[in-house]
Structure formats: structure tokens, C-alpha cells
Design a protein around this motif. Structure first.
Motif: not given
Ligand code: FE2
Ligand code: FE2
Lengths: 269, 272
Positions: A79-80, A164, A221-222
């Protein structure tokens, strides 16, 4: 996909792209951050290939794609940076930075495209934003959660991109880009941190490192972004957290099945 | 949008799977070619050992078997190289497909967001209306990139800023490059498949001859007193190999046909 300017000075800008209402529900929601510094563009965790078209379309409205000079990856997860092959194709000459631990792994995302991939040493480094004369700094965040992991600090904007750390898995109905009420936000972060973060000691060390920087904004990031008091509250909360805990993992059914298969094999040999 | 997305992934997935299967046939050919070279050597050894008094009739048969084994071995080696080249071409092609798909999808999102409210605005392959999902769901065609410049002309200057226009032009160029790459690679791959198919016909002929010679040896073997067992072994090995070649050949024919269909779909601009 939403986009918002987080910081803006004469020649230096931070932008966040995220909360894609059209993304497939199977794909985890991510935030992509962009720094535009004197016509040089840096992408921080540009995201997975599943959301590449949406990220690119949102980015097209703000910057020249060919001005993308640097990509940094906080760690090696898909996802990065699994969209890397496309960015390399669109922005030739782009420099990619990731932990020295993951260079060999991240090459797999390149689909055979030549790339300049620079391994960040464990203690961190200064990363120039193209030819702007400005830099961001890789801050060690190992074992939070990846074993080769970095946060990135920009001293001009005083923003910390935390990867994260501070991540929250928000319900789709929650579309705020910033954390409004920290206490009610905890429920969306807690499970993620308890299960994904393997080391309380590493997390506390990171908190100490970040306290010294005194960022005005912490951008995960989320989930939503922490600013002002909420950034401080996040650090306090992370410091108090006991992570790396999981449920009882005993599984008699599975043990029995394995024993059964082992016994069958012994008879048939 | 979700369905479109998975449909494209399936097309790329099928091509990649086909490419892996062809590579696996190439690996089987590699071990077959070694066994065939052993058979050719064995045949020569057997021919040299034939007792001239009792088995004169076997000499040309065993020599013939050695010769045809050598020939079929060379053909299979070449076929193996073809398969490896083919799988490499298809795998590069699938990367270009992925890029083409993602770039044109991005262009479609840009167009949909710019055109919201501009009724009747159309780009070939992406009928545009206020519903972005509809435009993304429509069948992607290769005319899309070419139609962009016309679409730019149809806009009023305040509808698209310079950044966005430059980026879309850049993406259109990249898409065109990827499309050309897909066409070249798919064309090359079809050519390799056609050459391989011709080679398979030659192998088929040699395989039948091998099988015929092995049967002839087997018919003559009972007349031999001293070396009947050795010759029966040779016959058995030969028939076993003939069977294996046939099996791999069938698999390759199947995969080659499947690959050709998938690639032709690409070239006729319907597949993705
Ligand atoms: Fe992530
Ligand atoms: Fe992660």
C-alpha cells in the motif's frame, strides 16, 4: 479523491491526497503526501497500484508530473509503493529512497524498469527535494511497524509524515481530513496499533525522537491528520500503549489435523 | 468502475498465466532434449555392437533411430528457446498493458471531473456525462488517446488549467507509447507462436518416424540371439520418449493457441 493544501509558503507547499470515495472497498484507504518545493516535487508513500490512477488524476490538478524528482517510501508494504513501476515510467530520473533493508525487495515493484534506489541508513539521513535547496529528514521508526521503517520530517513546514504510526482505519462515513475529537478517534487507531506494532520499546523511542522535533502536524498514511494539541495527545497516547499483544493462539483443531496427517503418512510409508 | 477494473486485471492475468504455462513447457523440453540426446548416443552404441552375423538388418534401423533422435533433439532445443523468448515478450507486454490501462483510466478520471456539467462532451471510448462511473465503465478503446486533442479544443480556457493540460498530454503520449509497445510485442509473440507451430509439425513427423523405427526394431528383435534384451530396452525407451514428446507437444499446441487468441484480441483492440 480529496486533496488539501496542508502548508503553503512562498515556494514551499504540502499537499495531501486521500479519502477516495470511489475506491474498491477491499483496498485499504491511504493518504498520499506531496511536497512542492521551488518547482521540485517529492511524493511521500505514493500508494499502491490499485489506486494509482486516482492518485495521479488528483495530482495532475496540482503539479507537473514531470517535475516529480523524488519518491520516499516509509517502508516496504504494497500500500506504500507498489505503484512504483508507473511512477518510474512517467517521471524518468526520479530518485527513490527507502530503508537500506528493503532496497532488494522494493526492486520487485519496479517491473524491470531501471531505477535509482537509495538505501537510507538505519540512523536516518537528509534527503534533498530535487534541486530546490530544501530537504526533508528521514527519522528512524524501526519496528513501528516494519523492521526497516522511517518517518519524514520537514523543518520548513514543521510537518512530520509518520507512515503507519498514528494510522486509523476509519469508517467510510468519516471523511474529515483532520482529527477533530482525539478521544473518540482512539477507537479507530487502537486495534491497528496493538496488532501491527510489534514493540512498545521501539514506539516509545520514536515518541522521544519526535517530541524533540515538536512537529505542528503529524500526518499518518491511513486516517486523519493530527495538528496542534492533537499531535501532542497522539504522542502521549502512543507512549502509554502496550503493543505487540495478540489473542491466545492455541488452535487444538489445527494441531489435531496436523497430527492426523502425520500419522497417516507414518502408516503408508 | 469496480467491474472494469477486475476485467482488465483478468485479461492481464490470463496472458501472464499463459506465459507461465509456456515457460513450464519450455522447462519440460529442456529435460526431454537431454533424454533424446542420450537416446541418440545409445542408438549409435547399439548399432556398433550389433553382431554382424545375426543382425545385419538392424544396423540401418538403429542408425536411423540415432539420426532422427539427433534431429528431433535439435528441433526441441530451438523450440525451448522460442518458448523462453515468447514468455519474456508476453511478460513485458503485460506490463505495458497494465501501464496503458492505468494511464488511460487516469485520463478518463481527469476528463470526467473536468467535463462535469459540459453536456454532450465526448471522447471516443469514453462517452462523458455527469456520471463519472458511467464513463469509466464504458469499453476502453484505442481511439481514446487520439481523441484527446479534439476534446481539448472543445473546452473553454477556464475549464482546464495549464498543469492539467500538460499532464494529460504527457499521459496521452505515454499511453500511445505503451500502446505501440503492446502492438509490437503482441505481433512479435504471434510470429514466434507461428514459427513454433511450424516446428511442431516437423517434430510431429520425426516423432512418428521414431515410433515407426522403434516398432520395426521390435519386430526384428526376436530373431536376435545374443542382444535381444538390449534392443527391447531401446525400443521401450524410444516409445516412452515418443509418448512424452507427444504429451508436451499437445500442451504447447494448446497453450500456443490460447496465447494466439489472447494476443489477437489485443491486436484487434477488443480485449482490454
Ligand atoms: Fe500502511
Ligand atoms: Fe505498513
Amino acid at each position: 479523491m480529496k486533496s488539501k493544501i496542508l502548508f503553503e509558503s512562498q515556494k514551499h507547499q504540502w499537499l495531501v491526497l486521500g479519502r477516495d470515495s470511489e475506491k474498491q472497498k477491499e483496498v485499504v484507504d491511504t493518504n498520499e503526501y506531496v511536497i512542492l518545493s521551488d518547482e521540485n516535487v517529492m511524493l511521500l508513500d505514493p500508494g499502491g497500484s490499485e489506486i494509482f490512477s486516482q492518485v495521479l488524476a488528483a495530482l495532475c490538478r496540482h503539479v507537473d508530473i514531470e517535475a516529480i524528482k523524488v519518491i520516499v517510501a516509509s517502508h516496504q508494504d504494497p500500500d506504500i509503493v507498489s505503484s512504483l513501476a508507473m511512477w518510474l515510467d512517467l517521471c524518468p530520473g526520479v530518485k527513490v529512497f527507502c530503508s537500506r533493508l528493503w532496497t532488494g525487495f522494493i526492486h520487485h515493484f519496479g517491473m524491470g524498469t531501471a531505477m535509482e534506489l537509495i538505501g537510507i541508513p538505519d540512523k536516518g539521513m537528509e534527503i534533498p527535494i530535487g534541486n530546490s535547496g530544501n530537504s526533508i529528514f528521514a527519522i528512524p521508526a524501526h519496528f513501528c511497524h516494519s523492521s526497516g521503517n522511517f518517518s519524514f520530517y520537514d523543518p520548513i513546514a514543521e510537518i512530520l509524515f509518520s507512515g503507519d504510526i498514528g494510522a486509523a482505519l476509519l469508517p467510510t462515513s468519516d471523511t474529515d481530513l483532520f482529527v477533530e475529537d482525539f478521544e473518540s478517534h482512539i477507537q479507530y487507531m487502537e486495534t491497528f496499533h496493538l496488532r501491527w506494532m510489534p514493540s512498545s520499546a521501539a514506539l516509545r523511542e520514536w515518541v522521544q525522537r519526535v517530541r524533540n522535533l515538536r512537529p505542528v502536524m503529524i500526518c499518518p498514511q491511513h486516517g486523519a491528520i493530527f495538528q496542534g494539541d492533537n499531535a501532542e495527545k497522539l504522542l502521549d497516547w502512543l507512549e502509554s500503549l502496550e503493543v505487540g499483544i495478540h489473542d491466545d493462539l492455541s488452535n487444538p483443531e489445527l494441531d489435531q489435523r496436523m497430527a492426523q496427517l502425520r500419522n497417516n503418512r507414518d502408516f503408508s510409508v | 468502475m469496480k467491474n472494469r477494473h477486475f476485467q482488465s486485471d483478468n485479461s492481464v492475468g490470463s496472458i501472464l498465466k499463459n506465459c507461465m504455462n509456456i515457460l513450464s513447457v519450455a522447462r519440460s523440453f529442456s529435460s526431454l532434449s537431454f533424454e533424446i540426446s542420450m537416446l541418440a548416443k545409445n542408438g549409435s552404441v547399439h548399432a556398433a555392437r550389433v553382431n554382424r552375423n545375426e543382425g545385419q538388418s538392424m544396423v540401418p534401423l538403429v542408425d536411423g533411430l540415432a539420426e532422427i533422435s539427433r534431429d528431433i533433439g535439435i528441433e526441441i532445443e530451438t523450440l525451448k528457446s522460442d518458448c523462453i523468448l515468447l514468455s519474456r515478450k508476453i511478460s513485458i507486454c503485460s506490463i505495458a498493458i497494465k501501464r496503458y490501462y492505468l494511464y488511460t483510466r487516469c485520463l478518463a478520471i481527469c476528463i470526467a471531473s473536468t467535463s462535469q456539467g459540459t453536456e454532450g462532451s465526448r471522447v471516443s471510448g469514453y462517452p462523458l456525462n455527469s456520471d463519472a462511473d458511467d464513463s469509466l465503465n464504458s469499453e476502453m478503446t484505442y481511439d481514446f488517446v487520439e481523441s484527446l486533442s479534439k476534446w481539448f479544443d472543445s473546452l473553454s480556457p477556464d475549464q482546464l488549467d495549464n498543469h492539467q493540460k500538460r499532464n494529460m498530454e504527457h499521459l496521452a503520449l505515454k499511453s500511445r507509447f505503451n500502446r505501440q509497445q503492446i502492438e509490437t510485442l503482441a505481433g512479435d509473440s504471434i510470429q514466434i507462436i507461428e514459427n513454433a507451430t511450424k516446428r511442431l509439425t516437423m517434430i510431429e513427423r520425426s516423432r512418428l518416424t521414431m515410433s515407426y523405427i522403434a516398432s520395426s526394431i521390435s519386430i526384428n528383435t526376436p530373431n536376435l540371439k545374443s542382444s535381444a534384451d538390449r534392443f527391447m530396452d531401446l525400443v521401450e525407451n524410444t516409445l516412452d520418449l515418443v509418448h512424452q514428446i507427444e504429451k508436451e507437444q499437445d500442451e504447447l499446441v494448446k497453450q500456443a493457441q490460447m496465447g494466439k487468441v489472447l494476443l489477437k484480441k489485443l491486436l484487434t483492440r477488443k480485449g482490454l
